[in-house]
Design an enzyme around this catalytic site. Sequence first.
Site, PDB file in Angstrom:
ATOM      1  CD  GLU A  10      -2.774   0.774   2.454  1.00 19.85           C
ATOM      2  OE1 GLU A  10      -2.462   1.044   3.568  1.00 19.85           O
ATOM      3  OE2 GLU A  10      -4.110   0.273   2.149  1.00 19.85           O
ATOM      4  CD  GLN A  57       1.338  20.616  -8.473  1.00 16.35           C
ATOM      5  OE1 GLN A  57       0.586  21.709  -8.160  1.00 16.35           O
ATOM      6  NE2 GLN A  57       2.520  20.657  -9.001  1.00 16.35           N
ATOM      7  CG  HIS A 113      13.821  23.694  -5.910  1.00 15.08           C
ATOM      8  ND1 HIS A 113      13.772  22.611  -6.888  1.00 15.08           N
ATOM      9  CD2 HIS A 113      15.105  24.343  -6.309  1.00 15.08           C
ATOM     10  CE1 HIS A 113      14.502  22.744  -7.666  1.00 15.08           C
ATOM     11  NE2 HIS A 113      15.385  23.710  -7.608  1.00 15.08           N
ATOM     12  CE  LYS A 122       8.331  20.019  -2.639  1.00 16.57           C
ATOM     13  NZ  LYS A 122       9.619  20.415  -3.303  1.00 16.57           N
ATOM     14  CE1 TYR A 131       7.110  17.474  -6.163  1.00 15.64           C
ATOM     15  CE2 TYR A 131       8.270  16.021  -7.520  1.00 15.64           C
ATOM     16  CZ  TYR A 131       8.094  17.342  -7.199  1.00 15.64           C
ATOM     17  OH  TYR A 131       8.304  18.551  -7.873  1.00 15.64           O
ATOM     18  CD  GLU A 156      11.175  26.623  -7.711  1.00 18.17           C
ATOM     19  OE1 GLU A 156      11.011  25.431  -7.324  1.00 18.17           O
ATOM     20  OE2 GLU A 156      11.486  27.185  -8.735  1.00 18.17           O
ATOM     21  CE  LYS A 200      14.102  25.745 -10.526  1.00 16.00           C
ATOM     22  NZ  LYS A 200      12.762  25.747  -9.980  1.00 16.00           N
ATOM     23  CG  ASP A 201      18.399  23.940  -9.011  1.00 15.65           C
ATOM     24  OD1 ASP A 201      17.416  24.734  -8.470  1.00 15.65           O
ATOM     25  OD2 ASP A 201      17.942  22.707  -9.427  1.00 15.65           O
TER      26      ASP A 201
END
Length: 185
Positions: A28, A47, A62, A71, A131, A142, A171-172
């Site tokens: 499960e 989401q 992030h 998350k 996730y 963000e 961006k990272d």
Amino acid sequence: MKATRLAIPEVVLIEPRVFGDDRGFFFESFNHLQFEEAIGRQVKFVQDNHSRSGKGVLRGLHYQIQNPQGKLVRVVSGEVLDVAVDMRQSSPSFGQWVSALLSAENKHQLWVPEGFAHGFVVLSESADFLYKTTDYYAPEHECSLLWNDAQVGVDWMLERLAGAAPQLSAKDKVGNVFSDAECYK
């Protein structure tokens, strides 16, 4: 299901009960009641996301100050090192990090609550990463903490990449150092 609070107790490692035999396995992957009991609070997921990345891809760290996201993360193919950094100024573990190896083989999941920067690096040839989030992705809110900030000092297990540098998005590569990062109150 076994739930283990990590060194930062709000971050919880979830280990499902897996039933297997010569035909395969069953488990499960999510039970809302058991999950809320394990983390000690109510959540509403809004989401689901799925990413696929190759070996050495590092995504993160992030977080969203506005519309913060909790998350619940897992890997269905491959292996990653998953990392959470406490960005809550009022927390005794502010600026500290925890990590867990998540893989298709171990079927573990990690609960990363709101207030944490989150990221992962792929240690296998590729990985499919799934996730659930408690709020919607809001790119205008963000934030990105620099993955290799010396003050935070995350051990990304890069030795597992056989000397290769991690692959980062534009961006990272330019995330904020911890001392300049926007934080939760």
